[in-house]
Write a protein that holds these residues in place. Structure first.
Motif, short mmCIF file in Angstrom:
data_model
loop_
_atom_site.label_atom_id
_atom_site.label_comp_id
_atom_site.label_asym_id
_atom_site.label_seq_id
_atom_site.Cartn_x
_atom_site.Cartn_y
_atom_site.Cartn_z
N SER A 56 3.61 10.30 -9.40
CA SER A 56 3.03 10.46 -10.74
C SER A 56 2.15 11.70 -10.81
O SER A 56 2.17 12.45 -11.79
N GLY A 57 1.37 11.93 -9.76
CA GLY A 57 0.49 13.09 -9.73
C GLY A 57 1.25 14.40 -9.69
O GLY A 57 0.88 15.38 -10.35
N VAL A 58 2.35 14.44 -8.92
CA VAL A 58 3.13 15.67 -8.81
C VAL A 58 3.82 15.98 -10.14
O VAL A 58 3.83 17.13 -10.59
N VAL A 59 4.37 14.96 -10.78
CA VAL A 59 5.11 15.18 -12.03
C VAL A 59 4.19 15.61 -13.17
O VAL A 59 4.51 16.49 -13.96
N LEU B 4 -2.27 18.60 -1.13
CA LEU B 4 -1.88 17.60 -0.13
C LEU B 4 -0.40 17.26 -0.23
O LEU B 4 0.28 17.08 0.79
N ALA B 5 0.11 17.18 -1.46
CA ALA B 5 1.53 16.88 -1.64
C ALA B 5 2.39 18.01 -1.09
O ALA B 5 3.43 17.76 -0.46
N TRP B 6 1.97 19.26 -1.33
CA TRP B 6 2.72 20.40 -0.81
C TRP B 6 2.70 20.42 0.71
O TRP B 6 3.74 20.70 1.35
N HIS C 115 1.54 6.75 -6.77
CA HIS C 115 0.42 7.66 -7.03
C HIS C 115 0.83 9.10 -6.79
O HIS C 115 0.57 9.99 -7.62
N LEU C 116 1.50 9.34 -5.67
CA LEU C 116 1.90 10.70 -5.31
C LEU C 116 2.91 11.27 -6.31
O LEU C 116 2.75 12.40 -6.81
N ARG D 211 0.82 -1.20 0.00
CA ARG D 211 0.00 0.00 0.00
C ARG D 211 0.87 1.26 0.00
O ARG D 211 0.58 2.23 -0.70
N LYS D 212 1.97 1.22 0.78
CA LYS D 212 2.86 2.37 0.84
C LYS D 212 3.54 2.59 -0.51
O LYS D 212 3.68 3.74 -0.97
N THR D 213 3.96 1.52 -1.17
CA THR D 213 4.61 1.63 -2.48
C THR D 213 3.64 2.22 -3.50
O THR D 213 4.00 3.13 -4.27
N ILE D 214 2.41 1.72 -3.51
CA ILE D 214 1.41 2.23 -4.45
C ILE D 214 1.09 3.69 -4.16
O ILE D 214 0.91 4.49 -5.09
N PHE D 215 1.06 4.03 -2.88
CA PHE D 215 0.81 5.43 -2.52
C PHE D 215 1.88 6.35 -3.09
O PHE D 215 1.58 7.41 -3.66
#
Length: 401
Positions: free
Chosen positions: A13-16, A365-367, A10-11, A3-7
């Motif tokens: 990929s979304g930021v880039v 959320l990433a920031w 996801h994070l 789950r942590k790896t997939i998170f």
């Protein structure tokens, strides 16, 4: 661990790709009802007034002669007709130009509302290629294609992350129902999850179809998975060259109206017919015939006729296509939602607006995570310097060296 790896996938990929996906989503919203907006803007050009009830339309070749006279330097490539006597003919010059023609007088009424058409066309170019021109379009297409692929990955990983570890009403409410009263991080978390799960089915199909549109390998994969053959590129066959010393026989082309008659016989209850005007020396030409005035592919068929006598060479209804080609065609119109008519377009538009919220809350959320990590790291470093020990410098040693 999974789950942590997939998170983190996801994070990251979304930021880039977040900014590009945000841009594509905003332009996608603007293009939601592109066809209806253009039709409404052109209504004065597309509507004609028959001289009297039951008036006969001009012969198609006479109409085309009038069109060519209006613009001798351009050659029309196709014409679309509808059975409604108040509908103008639509003549196209490739993708560069479209004019509306009165079928009773042959008058070229104009290109329509150019301002609206050009604005939406420019939005579409930005949606596909960031407005790039010429060779730069390949770069723009590569970027949007990669981001479509990343968006597809984001929808899949997002569903896995969203999936509650323990199913309860409180857990579902926190990630399923949008709360418009909260603020800050709680709002971003709630909106990212709730908007994501509601828009996920449509966004998955939009991004998946975008991948197929962007990459040839993805289109070929559709045929591979369905065990079918991709279509061969159709090439119009030219007549054989004459033997040296012989006079070339004149190439006779049947009247354009006879091509349309062949299509009318195939589908008596037709909604529109598009005739691709035969090229010089071509032995066949094609017509698209639809039973409904929309872009749902199920109602459209292709007719191939001989240019010399308008005889039917091949009749290809949509249902006769192999599964790979049917799916490939459906995906093209699923991307815009037009595969389900105006309701599908509405769903696609709402989902694209939801994607705007997803990108915004996701980046927020990433920031917040990055800023919290940075503050924690600084505090840890500061605390380490303040604690005496083997890693702390003793003042008296510092003075005596």
């Amino acid at each position: 661990m999974i789950r942590k790896t997939i998170f983190w996938i996801h994070l990251s990929s979304g930021v880039v790709t977040g900014v590009v996906i945000l841009f594509m989503s905003v332009t996608g919203v603007l293009l939601t009802f592109q066809s209806q907006i253009v039709d409404y803007a052109n209504r004065d050009y597309a509507t004609v007034h028959p001289p009297h009830p039951g008036a006969a339309r001009m012969d198609m070749d006479a109409v085309l002669t009038s069109v060519r006279s209006a613009d001798p330097e351009a050659e029309p490539t196709s014409v679309t007709i509808r059975p409604d006597p108040a509908e103008a003919y639509v003549v196209r010059y490739g993708r560069a130009k479209t004019v509306f023609v009165d079928p009773y007088t042959g008058e070229v009424r104009g290109e329509g509302n150019i301002a609206v058409r050009d604005f939406l066309r420019e939005i579409m170019y930005w949606h596909r290629w960031f407005g790039a021109e010429g060779e730069n379009r390949a770069v723009g297409r590569a970027v949007t294609g990669a981001c479509n692929l990343a968006f597809c990955l984001l929808t899949v990983t997002g569903l896995y992350i969203w999936w509650p570890r323990r199913w309860s009403m409180a857990a579902l409410k926190a990630v399923f129902v949008p709360n418009f009263k909260i603020k800050g991080k709680s709002r971003d978390f709630n909106w990212h999850n709730s908007f994501g799960i509601w828009c996920l089915p449509a966004l998955f199909l939009i991004s998946l179809s975008g991948v197929v549109i962007s990459y040839r390998w993805a289109g070929d994969l559709v045929y591979t998975l369905t065990g079918t053959e991709p279509p061969q590129r159709a090439a119009q066959t030219a007549s054989e060259p004459a033997t040296p010393g012989d006079e070339p026989a004149p190439f006779q082309v049947a009247p354009s109206e006879s091509f349309l008659d062949a299509a009318r016989k195939q589908v008596p209850e037709w909604a529109y017919i598009t005739l691709n005007l035969p090229k010089e020396g071509a032995e066949t030409t094609t017509l698209t015939v639809s039973e409904m005035d929309n872009r749902i592919p199920l109602t459209r068929s292709t007719l191939i006729v001989s240019t010399t006598d308008a005889g039917v060479v091949e009749w290809i209804p949509f249902t006769s296509l192999n599964m790979g080609r049917q799916i490939r065609t459906w995906l093209r119109w699923i991307h815009t939602g037009e595969a389900a008519g105006w309701f599908g377009q509405l769903i696609a538009g709402v989902a694209s607006a939801g994607a705007v919220v997803l990108v915004w809350t996701g980046l927020s959320l990433a920031w917040r995570r990055f800023r919290r990590f940075n503050i924690t790291r600084q505090n840890t470093a500061s605390t380490t310097r303040d604690i005496p020990g083997e890693f702390a410098e003793e003042p008296h040693l510092a003075r005596t060296g």
